[in-house]
Design a protein around this motif. Structure first.
Motif, short mmCIF file in Angstrom:
data_model
loop_
_atom_site.label_atom_id
_atom_site.label_comp_id
_atom_site.label_asym_id
_atom_site.label_seq_id
_atom_site.Cartn_x
_atom_site.Cartn_y
_atom_site.Cartn_z
N PRO A 37 12.42 2.86 -14.39
CA PRO A 37 13.21 1.91 -15.16
C PRO A 37 12.73 1.88 -16.61
O PRO A 37 11.64 2.36 -16.92
CB PRO A 37 12.95 0.58 -14.45
N PRO A 38 13.50 1.30 -17.51
CA PRO A 38 13.13 1.30 -18.92
C PRO A 38 11.90 0.44 -19.25
O PRO A 38 11.28 0.64 -20.28
CB PRO A 38 14.38 0.77 -19.63
N LEU A 39 11.54 -0.47 -18.37
CA LEU A 39 10.38 -1.33 -18.57
C LEU A 39 9.78 -1.64 -17.21
O LEU A 39 10.48 -2.10 -16.31
CB LEU A 39 10.81 -2.63 -19.27
N TYR A 40 8.48 -1.37 -17.05
CA TYR A 40 7.85 -1.62 -15.75
C TYR A 40 6.36 -1.89 -15.90
O TYR A 40 5.77 -1.67 -16.95
CB TYR A 40 8.10 -0.46 -14.78
N VAL A 41 5.79 -2.38 -14.80
CA VAL A 41 4.36 -2.70 -14.70
C VAL A 41 3.77 -1.80 -13.63
O VAL A 41 4.36 -1.63 -12.56
CB VAL A 41 4.16 -4.18 -14.29
N VAL A 42 2.59 -1.26 -13.91
CA VAL A 42 1.90 -0.45 -12.90
C VAL A 42 0.41 -0.79 -12.91
O VAL A 42 -0.19 -0.94 -13.98
CB VAL A 42 2.15 1.07 -13.13
#
Length: 136
Positions: A41-46
């Motif tokens: 996705p265009p913005l994510y957390v990992v």
């Protein structure tokens, strides 16, 4: 000291971020402990790397876990990534997370690094968790 609490800490951090309304709203629910296959996705957390060291004393077995949470944005600016990073930091800083093994004594923000990456933006947040091997 052992590395045994690491998985419990990771699960608690992942759960806290996944269930947080602000983080979910800003990330569109894209919180990962490992990147899934396929387009991102265009913005994510990992969740990212961690470093662990012994913090045992004569009465308790414990460890200090320094770990990262990274926000990745495909956007040209830092605005959306910084808003999401703030929500992650707000959720984790000082959090009282329940672990399935051991207990969390303290959790605090350490530092951040914002950079350009592959045409997008990346913000790496470092946190420090002090854990005790004994479950209350």
């Amino acid at each position: 000291m052992s590395y045994g609490i690491s998985a419990a800490l990771q699960a608690a951090v992942f759960g806290a971020l996944s269930e947080d309304a602000a983080v979910a709203s800003l990330s569109g629910g894209a919180v990962h402990d490992a990147l899934p296959p396929g387009p991102m996705p265009p913005l994510y957390v990992v969740l990212g790397p961690e470093r662990v060291r012994d913090a045992s004393d004569k009465t308790h077995d414990g460890a200090v876990h320094d770990f990262t949470v990274t926000i990745v944005s495909q956007g040209a600016g830092f605005g959306a990534a910084k808003a999401l990073a703030a929500a992650v930091s707000d959720r984790l800083s000082g959090a009282d997370l329940v672990l399935s093994r051991g207990r969390l004594v303290a959790l605090r923000f350490l530092r951040a690094r914002a950079s350009r990456r592959d045409g997008g933006r990346e913000i790496e947040l470092w946190f420090r968790a002090l854990v005790d091997a004994e479950t209350p």
